[in-house]
Design a protein around this motif. Structure first.
Motif, PDB file in Angstrom:
ATOM      1  N   GLU A 109      20.992 -22.949 104.317  1.00 47.23           N
ATOM      2  CA  GLU A 109      22.032 -23.168 104.823  1.00 47.23           C
ATOM      3  C   GLU A 109      22.580 -24.665 104.609  1.00 47.23           C
ATOM      4  O   GLU A 109      22.474 -25.321 105.492  1.00 47.23           O
ATOM      5  CB  GLU A 109      22.385 -22.636 106.606  1.00 47.23           C
ATOM      6  CG  GLU A 109      22.307 -20.963 106.540  1.00 47.23           C
ATOM      7  CD  GLU A 109      20.915 -19.999 106.280  1.00 47.23           C
ATOM      8  OE1 GLU A 109      21.358 -18.499 105.620  1.00 47.23           O
ATOM      9  OE2 GLU A 109      20.785 -21.240 107.047  1.00 47.23           O
ATOM     10  N   ASN A 110      23.822 -24.911 104.183  1.00 45.53           N
ATOM     11  CA  ASN A 110      24.675 -26.427 104.441  1.00 45.53           C
ATOM     12  C   ASN A 110      23.349 -26.610 103.944  1.00 45.53           C
ATOM     13  O   ASN A 110      23.153 -28.070 104.632  1.00 45.53           O
ATOM     14  CB  ASN A 110      24.608 -26.360 105.290  1.00 45.53           C
ATOM     15  CG  ASN A 110      26.221 -25.917 106.760  1.00 45.53           C
ATOM     16  OD1 ASN A 110      27.042 -25.100 105.459  1.00 45.53           O
ATOM     17  ND2 ASN A 110      25.605 -25.326 107.400  1.00 45.53           N
ATOM     18  N   GLU A 111      22.710 -26.916 102.798  1.00 42.47           N
ATOM     19  CA  GLU A 111      22.482 -28.006 101.908  1.00 42.47           C
ATOM     20  C   GLU A 111      21.374 -27.592 102.911  1.00 42.47           C
ATOM     21  O   GLU A 111      19.966 -29.315 103.022  1.00 42.47           O
ATOM     22  CB  GLU A 111      23.264 -29.099 101.827  1.00 42.47           C
ATOM     23  CG  GLU A 111      23.961 -28.936 100.483  1.00 42.47           C
ATOM     24  CD  GLU A 111      24.862 -30.115  99.883  1.00 42.47           C
ATOM     25  OE1 GLU A 111      24.612 -31.410 101.022  1.00 42.47           O
ATOM     26  OE2 GLU A 111      25.057 -30.117  98.892  1.00 42.47           O
ATOM     27  N   MET A 112      20.066 -27.325 103.949  1.00 41.94           N
ATOM     28  CA  MET A 112      19.288 -27.844 104.915  1.00 41.94           C
ATOM     29  C   MET A 112      18.717 -25.620 104.692  1.00 41.94           C
ATOM     30  O   MET A 112      19.024 -24.773 105.274  1.00 41.94           O
ATOM     31  CB  MET A 112      19.943 -27.490 106.105  1.00 41.94           C
ATOM     32  CG  MET A 112      20.553 -28.881 106.552  1.00 41.94           C
ATOM     33  SD  MET A 112      20.238 -30.363 106.832  1.00 41.94           S
ATOM     34  CE  MET A 112      19.404 -30.382 108.778  1.00 41.94           C
ATOM     35  N   VAL A 113      17.373 -26.246 105.367  1.00 40.37           N
ATOM     36  CA  VAL A 113      16.903 -25.100 105.595  1.00 40.37           C
ATOM     37  C   VAL A 113      16.726 -24.313 106.844  1.00 40.37           C
ATOM     38  O   VAL A 113      15.910 -25.733 107.875  1.00 40.37           O
ATOM     39  CB  VAL A 113      14.946 -25.603 104.922  1.00 40.37           C
ATOM     40  CG1 VAL A 113      13.991 -24.065 105.865  1.00 40.37           C
ATOM     41  CG2 VAL A 113      14.961 -25.697 103.978  1.00 40.37           C
ATOM     42  N   THR A 114      17.273 -23.043 107.095  1.00 37.66           N
ATOM     43  CA  THR A 114      16.797 -22.685 108.514  1.00 37.66           C
ATOM     44  C   THR A 114      15.207 -21.965 108.693  1.00 37.66           C
ATOM     45  O   THR A 114      15.414 -21.331 108.030  1.00 37.66           O
ATOM     46  CB  THR A 114      17.831 -21.514 108.385  1.00 37.66           C
ATOM     47  OG1 THR A 114      19.406 -22.794 108.565  1.00 37.66           O
ATOM     48  CG2 THR A 114      17.453 -21.689 110.318  1.00 37.66           C
ATOM     49  N   MET A 141       9.234 -24.834 100.889  1.00 37.72           N
ATOM     50  CA  MET A 141      10.380 -23.625 100.763  1.00 37.72           C
ATOM     51  C   MET A 141      11.780 -24.618 100.183  1.00 37.72           C
ATOM     52  O   MET A 141      12.524 -23.886  99.998  1.00 37.72           O
ATOM     53  CB  MET A 141      10.646 -23.439 102.169  1.00 37.72           C
ATOM     54  CG  MET A 141      10.003 -22.246 102.985  1.00 37.72           C
ATOM     55  SD  MET A 141       9.723 -20.721 103.891  1.00 37.72           S
ATOM     56  CE  MET A 141      10.441 -22.210 106.082  1.00 37.72           C
ATOM     57  N   GLY A 142      12.447 -25.364 101.356  1.00 38.63           N
ATOM     58  CA  GLY A 142      13.272 -26.470 100.586  1.00 38.63           C
ATOM     59  C   GLY A 142      13.534 -26.988  99.256  1.00 38.63           C
ATOM     60  O   GLY A 142      14.512 -26.322  98.159  1.00 38.63           O
ATOM     61  N   LYS A 143      12.617 -27.178  98.916  1.00 34.79           N
ATOM     62  CA  LYS A 143      12.578 -27.186  96.676  1.00 34.79           C
ATOM     63  C   LYS A 143      12.897 -25.996  96.191  1.00 34.79           C
ATOM     64  O   LYS A 143      13.619 -26.137  95.021  1.00 34.79           O
ATOM     65  CB  LYS A 143      11.086 -28.181  96.530  1.00 34.79           C
ATOM     66  CG  LYS A 143      11.120 -29.501  97.117  1.00 34.79           C
ATOM     67  CD  LYS A 143       9.555 -30.121  96.101  1.00 34.79           C
ATOM     68  CE  LYS A 143       8.759 -30.422  97.397  1.00 34.79           C
ATOM     69  NZ  LYS A 143       7.918 -30.951  97.210  1.00 34.79           N
ATOM     70  N   VAL A 144      12.746 -24.845  97.336  1.00 31.78           N
ATOM     71  CA  VAL A 144      12.371 -23.860  96.061  1.00 31.78           C
ATOM     72  C   VAL A 144      13.309 -22.909  96.321  1.00 31.78           C
ATOM     73  O   VAL A 144      14.385 -22.458  94.991  1.00 31.78           O
ATOM     74  CB  VAL A 144      11.223 -22.413  96.453  1.00 31.78           C
ATOM     75  CG1 VAL A 144      11.737 -20.584  96.373  1.00 31.78           C
ATOM     76  CG2 VAL A 144       9.647 -22.891  96.611  1.00 31.78           C
ATOM     77  N   LEU A 145      14.084 -23.293  97.503  1.00 27.65           N
ATOM     78  CA  LEU A 145      15.162 -23.045  97.576  1.00 27.65           C
ATOM     79  C   LEU A 145      16.578 -23.987  96.554  1.00 27.65           C
ATOM     80  O   LEU A 145      17.702 -23.142  96.342  1.00 27.65           O
ATOM     81  CB  LEU A 145      15.764 -22.838  98.901  1.00 27.65           C
ATOM     82  CG  LEU A 145      15.387 -21.557  99.697  1.00 27.65           C
ATOM     83  CD1 LEU A 145      15.311 -22.033 101.139  1.00 27.65           C
ATOM     84  CD2 LEU A 145      15.518 -19.908  99.569  1.00 27.65           C
ATOM     85  N   LEU A 146      16.605 -25.103  96.592  1.00 26.05           N
ATOM     86  CA  LEU A 146      16.839 -26.085  95.695  1.00 26.05           C
ATOM     87  C   LEU A 146      16.799 -25.542  94.795  1.00 26.05           C
ATOM     88  O   LEU A 146      17.616 -25.807  93.780  1.00 26.05           O
ATOM     89  CB  LEU A 146      16.865 -27.841  96.149  1.00 26.05           C
ATOM     90  CG  LEU A 146      17.027 -27.689  97.548  1.00 26.05           C
ATOM     91  CD1 LEU A 146      16.268 -29.382  97.821  1.00 26.05           C
ATOM     92  CD2 LEU A 146      18.898 -27.755  97.675  1.00 26.05           C
ATOM     93  N   GLU A 153      25.536 -26.165  91.363  1.00 23.52           N
ATOM     94  CA  GLU A 153      24.877 -26.769  92.723  1.00 23.52           C
ATOM     95  C   GLU A 153      24.010 -27.339  92.973  1.00 23.52           C
ATOM     96  O   GLU A 153      23.579 -28.621  93.776  1.00 23.52           O
ATOM     97  CB  GLU A 153      24.834 -25.548  93.628  1.00 23.52           C
ATOM     98  CG  GLU A 153      26.114 -24.037  94.183  1.00 23.52           C
ATOM     99  CD  GLU A 153      25.627 -23.143  94.760  1.00 23.52           C
ATOM    100  OE1 GLU A 153      25.434 -22.988  95.282  1.00 23.52           O
ATOM    101  OE2 GLU A 153      26.555 -22.261  94.248  1.00 23.52           O
ATOM    102  N   ARG A 154      22.883 -27.539  92.397  1.00 26.23           N
ATOM    103  CA  ARG A 154      21.744 -28.661  92.528  1.00 26.23           C
ATOM    104  C   ARG A 154      22.117 -29.922  92.132  1.00 26.23           C
ATOM    105  O   ARG A 154      21.704 -30.744  92.892  1.00 26.23           O
ATOM    106  CB  ARG A 154      20.601 -27.394  91.595  1.00 26.23           C
ATOM    107  CG  ARG A 154      19.567 -28.792  91.530  1.00 26.23           C
ATOM    108  CD  ARG A 154      18.436 -28.845  90.531  1.00 26.23           C
ATOM    109  NE  ARG A 154      18.167 -27.270  90.412  1.00 26.23           N
ATOM    110  CZ  ARG A 154      17.374 -26.979  89.136  1.00 26.23           C
ATOM    111  NH1 ARG A 154      16.619 -28.223  88.378  1.00 26.23           N
ATOM    112  NH2 ARG A 154      17.516 -25.811  88.504  1.00 26.23           N
ATOM    113  N   ASP A 155      22.991 -29.958  91.553  1.00 25.01           N
ATOM    114  CA  ASP A 155      23.349 -30.638  90.374  1.00 25.01           C
ATOM    115  C   ASP A 155      24.429 -32.282  91.465  1.00 25.01           C
ATOM    116  O   ASP A 155      24.507 -33.603  91.703  1.00 25.01           O
ATOM    117  CB  ASP A 155      24.308 -31.424  89.291  1.00 25.01           C
ATOM    118  CG  ASP A 155      23.818 -30.994  87.616  1.00 25.01           C
ATOM    119  OD1 ASP A 155      22.385 -31.207  88.185  1.00 25.01           O
ATOM    120  OD2 ASP A 155      23.646 -30.524  87.128  1.00 25.01           O
ATOM    121  N   ALA A 156      24.548 -31.701  92.005  1.00 23.77           N
ATOM    122  CA  ALA A 156      26.308 -31.290  93.130  1.00 23.77           C
ATOM    123  C   ALA A 156      25.444 -32.576  94.765  1.00 23.77           C
ATOM    124  O   ALA A 156      24.720 -33.502  94.906  1.00 23.77           O
ATOM    125  CB  ALA A 156      26.871 -30.799  93.670  1.00 23.77           C
TER     126      ALA A 156
END
Length: 253
Positions: A109-114, A141-146, A153-156
């Motif tokens: 959410e909002n570029e953060m892992v919840t 987990m963050g790297k998987v989601l990104l 979206e990833r480039d941004a």
């Protein structure tokens, strides 16, 4: 004059018990809820057993239950991520017992892992808490989601640095992070090798929808000095666990 259609008292009691369990959110056992609702305990246990068998409730241990996947799918306004959490809770509990370390589930959410679930031996000692957020670039987990975001979206995200080092091993260069995310996308899992906490490693895999989207990820963390499970074995266990969650959450055969 038409007679009023008689009500089915057993169905009313079952619906009352279902409401009690769902409203309680897995905090109390069946016997406690039955007494609160003035339902015979033996009757309540039979009702809950049937509701579990039909998928309307899911057991989470010690006689406690939460809403099951079938019930959650009926709720049109339900957040998909919360459905995954409810389905995943008992599955991750079994994994945590098997690996005897910390198992977590997170969403982006909002570029953060919840962090939405945290289970297992040593969970109280780890700094993460259910409901907290952490920068995505430095965790498994963050790297998987990104890595599974649409390319634009990833480039941004990568263009919006800077990325702050939490340990000497944190990847903070945008180009290096882009290569890492490409690797994660290709191999289907991510490793956090002391990038958040120096003496902690983590393996993570995606929870994938039938359309290929990744609304959540799960991970296993372990100390570099404690009991070790090989990276290969961890990834295999996580993938099997993810498949089990996906089968129920997305009604896969």
């Amino acid at each position: 004059m038409r007679k009023k259609t008689p009500q089915i008292s057993s169905l009313k009691r079952t619906l009352t018990m279902l409401e009690e369990v769902v409203a309680d959110g897995g905090q109390s056992n069946v016997s406690t809820l039955a007494r609160s609702a003035d339902i015979p305990v033996a009757t309540a246990h039979r009702q809950v057993t049937t509701l579990v068998e039909e998928g309307y409730l899911t057991p989470v241990g010690r006689g406690r239950h939460v809403a099951g996947a079938r019930l959650l799918r009926l709720l049109q306004r339900l957040d998909e991520k919360q459905l995954i959490v409810n389905v995943a809770a008992p599955v991750l509990h079994r994994l945590a017992v098997r690996v005897r370390t910390i198992v977590q589930l997170g969403t982006l959410e909002n570029e953060m892992v919840t962090y939405r679930l945290k289970i297992g031996q040593g969970a109280a000692e780890l700094f993460t808490q259910v409901g907290m957020q952490l920068e995505a670039y430095c965790s498994g987990m963050g790297k998987v989601l990104l890595a599974n975001l649409p390319r634009e979206e990833r480039d941004a995200y990568l263009a919006n640095g800077p990325f702050v080092a939490l340990t000497p091993r944190t990847i903070i260069d945008a180009d290096a992070l882009a290569r890492e995310l490409d690797l994660v996308a290709g191999q289907g899992y991510a490793i956090d090798d002391g990038e958040v906490v120096e003496d902690l490693t983590c393996a993570a895999v995606p929870i994938r929808r039938p359309d290929g989207g990744v609304p959540a990820a799960i991970s296993v963390s372990q100390s570099v000095t404690g009991r070790r499970i090989s990276q290969e074995d961890l990834v295999d266990l996580l993938r099997a666990t993810a498949r089990e969650i996906e089968q129920v959450a997305f009604n896969r055969a």
